[in-house]
Design a protein around this motif. Structure first.
Motif, mmCIF file in Angstrom:
data_model
loop_
_atom_site.group_PDB
_atom_site.id
_atom_site.type_symbol
_atom_site.label_atom_id
_atom_site.label_comp_id
_atom_site.label_asym_id
_atom_site.label_seq_id
_atom_site.Cartn_x
_atom_site.Cartn_y
_atom_site.Cartn_z
ATOM 1 N N ILE A 167 0.839 -1.202 0.000
ATOM 2 C CA ILE A 167 0.000 0.000 0.000
ATOM 3 C C ILE A 167 0.872 1.249 0.000
ATOM 4 O O ILE A 167 0.620 2.204 -0.753
ATOM 5 C CB ILE A 167 -0.941 -0.012 1.224
ATOM 6 N N GLU A 168 1.913 1.243 0.810
ATOM 7 C CA GLU A 168 2.809 2.394 0.877
ATOM 8 C C GLU A 168 3.521 2.620 -0.463
ATOM 9 O O GLU A 168 3.710 3.770 -0.889
ATOM 10 C CB GLU A 168 3.836 2.189 1.991
ATOM 11 N N ARG A 169 3.898 1.539 -1.124
ATOM 12 C CA ARG A 169 4.555 1.688 -2.426
ATOM 13 C C ARG A 169 3.591 2.260 -3.462
ATOM 14 O O ARG A 169 3.976 3.124 -4.268
ATOM 15 C CB ARG A 169 5.105 0.335 -2.889
ATOM 16 N N VAL A 170 2.355 1.807 -3.451
ATOM 17 C CA VAL A 170 1.365 2.365 -4.376
ATOM 18 C C VAL A 170 1.190 3.860 -4.121
ATOM 19 O O VAL A 170 1.167 4.664 -5.064
ATOM 20 C CB VAL A 170 0.012 1.636 -4.242
ATOM 21 N N GLU A 171 1.079 4.249 -2.863
ATOM 22 C CA GLU A 171 0.951 5.668 -2.532
ATOM 23 C C GLU A 171 2.145 6.465 -3.065
ATOM 24 O O GLU A 171 1.978 7.568 -3.598
ATOM 25 C CB GLU A 171 0.849 5.860 -1.024
ATOM 26 N N THR A 172 3.332 5.922 -2.908
ATOM 27 C CA THR A 172 4.533 6.605 -3.387
ATOM 28 C C THR A 172 4.490 6.796 -4.904
ATOM 29 O O THR A 172 4.785 7.883 -5.419
ATOM 30 C CB THR A 172 5.795 5.818 -2.999
ATOM 31 N N ILE A 173 4.122 5.737 -5.616
ATOM 32 C CA ILE A 173 4.010 5.841 -7.079
ATOM 33 C C ILE A 173 3.014 6.925 -7.460
ATOM 34 O O ILE A 173 3.294 7.782 -8.310
ATOM 35 C CB ILE A 173 3.581 4.490 -7.683
ATOM 36 N N TRP A 174 1.839 6.885 -6.852
ATOM 37 C CA TRP A 174 0.802 7.860 -7.184
ATOM 38 C C TRP A 174 1.259 9.280 -6.888
ATOM 39 O O TRP A 174 1.104 10.177 -7.724
ATOM 40 C CB TRP A 174 -0.467 7.555 -6.400
ATOM 41 N N GLU A 175 1.823 9.492 -5.706
ATOM 42 C CA GLU A 175 2.193 10.851 -5.314
ATOM 43 C C GLU A 175 3.314 11.395 -6.200
ATOM 44 O O GLU A 175 3.300 12.574 -6.570
ATOM 45 C CB GLU A 175 2.578 10.887 -3.844
ATOM 46 N N GLU A 176 4.273 10.543 -6.557
ATOM 47 C CA GLU A 176 5.343 10.988 -7.449
ATOM 48 C C GLU A 176 4.790 11.382 -8.810
ATOM 49 O O GLU A 176 5.175 12.413 -9.377
ATOM 50 C CB GLU A 176 6.394 9.894 -7.594
ATOM 51 N N CYS A 177 3.893 10.569 -9.345
ATOM 52 C CA CYS A 177 3.308 10.865 -10.657
ATOM 53 C C CYS A 177 2.447 12.128 -10.615
ATOM 54 O O CYS A 177 2.544 12.991 -11.499
ATOM 55 C CB CYS A 177 2.479 9.682 -11.149
ATOM 56 N N TYR A 219 -12.220 -1.131 0.943
ATOM 57 C CA TYR A 219 -11.772 -1.535 2.277
ATOM 58 C C TYR A 219 -11.378 -0.354 3.165
ATOM 59 O O TYR A 219 -10.770 -0.551 4.218
ATOM 60 C CB TYR A 219 -10.614 -2.522 2.145
ATOM 61 N N ALA A 220 -11.749 0.854 2.760
ATOM 62 C CA ALA A 220 -11.514 2.057 3.568
ATOM 63 C C ALA A 220 -10.058 2.162 4.019
ATOM 64 O O ALA A 220 -9.758 2.423 5.189
ATOM 65 C CB ALA A 220 -12.444 2.078 4.781
ATOM 66 N N VAL A 221 -9.143 1.960 3.073
ATOM 67 C CA VAL A 221 -7.717 2.005 3.392
ATOM 68 C C VAL A 221 -7.307 3.457 3.666
ATOM 69 O O VAL A 221 -7.565 4.338 2.843
ATOM 70 C CB VAL A 221 -6.890 1.442 2.225
ATOM 71 N N PRO A 222 -6.702 3.738 4.806
ATOM 72 C CA PRO A 222 -6.248 5.102 5.101
ATOM 73 C C PRO A 222 -5.148 5.519 4.114
ATOM 74 O O PRO A 222 -4.170 4.793 3.912
ATOM 75 C CB PRO A 222 -5.693 5.001 6.528
ATOM 76 N N LEU A 223 -5.319 6.690 3.515
ATOM 77 C CA LEU A 223 -4.383 7.165 2.503
ATOM 78 C C LEU A 223 -4.069 8.636 2.722
ATOM 79 O O LEU A 223 -4.808 9.344 3.407
ATOM 80 C CB LEU A 223 -4.994 6.996 1.095
ATOM 81 N N SER A 224 -3.006 9.086 2.104
ATOM 82 C CA SER A 224 -2.710 10.515 2.094
ATOM 83 C C SER A 224 -3.809 11.248 1.334
ATOM 84 O O SER A 224 -4.568 10.642 0.566
ATOM 85 C CB SER A 224 -1.367 10.771 1.414
ATOM 86 N N GLN A 225 -3.879 12.538 1.525
ATOM 87 C CA GLN A 225 -4.925 13.331 0.865
ATOM 88 C C GLN A 225 -4.836 13.229 -0.646
ATOM 89 O O GLN A 225 -5.843 13.071 -1.333
ATOM 90 C CB GLN A 225 -4.828 14.796 1.297
#
Length: 218
Positions: free
Chosen positions: A135-145, A176-182
């Motif tokens: 999940i953290e890696r996906v967030e990193t990919i998204w935020e970088e892009c 699944y209501a995964v907590p994510l960055s804004q």
């Protein structure tokens, strides 16, 4: 001219079917959908995350039979280079291919812990600790892009192959209501509001509830 055919399985559960369908729609290719029987052993294994299936998604078009989502993406890009499936510049295309390949080949723990199910929404859901690095890696990919290309899509102002590849992940996070960055949470909403995604979800919700046995096996 023969009509293109796209072989799919469950619209509610099959993330690979969703990816293949989105790719065809991004390319602007009209396809006739062919649903694989749910009692097919290979299809069932794919839905239960036991193994990939060479049956779905499969694009049959003018004598070509193409399976695997990335193979379908490249085939469609070759046919329709002006459809904007990849970014226009070389560096952006390389980046798009890289993140698309990463989600295609990895994130096993995320897949098994958070299977796609478009008919349900959990207010809270216990996240298996092994899935958290994914999940953290996906967030990193998204935020970088999103930072690099300005959003609201991963590579700018229009969806690309990468968005089709990550769309099922965004839906999993919402289910699944995964907590994510804004920023990551907003991207999930962008995917959820995508007209193509809404069309697929509507069809998934209309799917007969004959897969209840699958839920007990996940």
């Amino acid at each position: 001219m023969a009509i293109a055919e796209l072989t799919l399985s469950s619209k509610n559960y099959s993330s690979w079917s969703l990816r293949g369908w989105l790719l065809c729609r991004l390319a602007g290719l009209d396809v006739r959908e062919k649903m694989v029987a749910l009692d097919n052993p290979d299809n069932r294994a794919e839905l239960l995350l036991l193994s990939p299936s060479v049956l779905v998604p499969r694009l049959t078009h003018e004598g070509a039979s193409v399976w695997d989502t990335l193979a379908i993406a490249e085939y469609l890009h070759e046919l329709y280079p002006d459809a904007g499936m990849y970014p226009a510049d070389r560096i952006g295309r390389a980046h798009c291919r890289s993140v698309s390949g990463e989600i295609h080949s990895g994130f096993t723990n995320l897949r098994s812990a958070l299977p796609m199910n478009l008919k349900v929404r959990h207010a809270r859901f216990p996240i298996f600790s092994g899935a958290k690095p994914d999940i953290e890696r996906v967030e990193t990919i998204w935020e970088e892009c999103l930072e690099r290309y300005g959003g609201p899509w991963l590579f700018g102002d229009r969806p690309t192959v990468a968005d089709a590849m990550f769309a099922p992940v965004a839906q999993r996070f919402l289910t699944y209501a995964v907590p994510l960055s804004q920023r990551a949470a907003q991207y999930c909403q962008t995917i959820n509001a995508w007209p193509l995604m809404r069309e697929w979800i509507e069809a998934a919700r209309a799917e007969p509830d004959e897969l209840i046995e699958l839920e007990t096996e996940f």
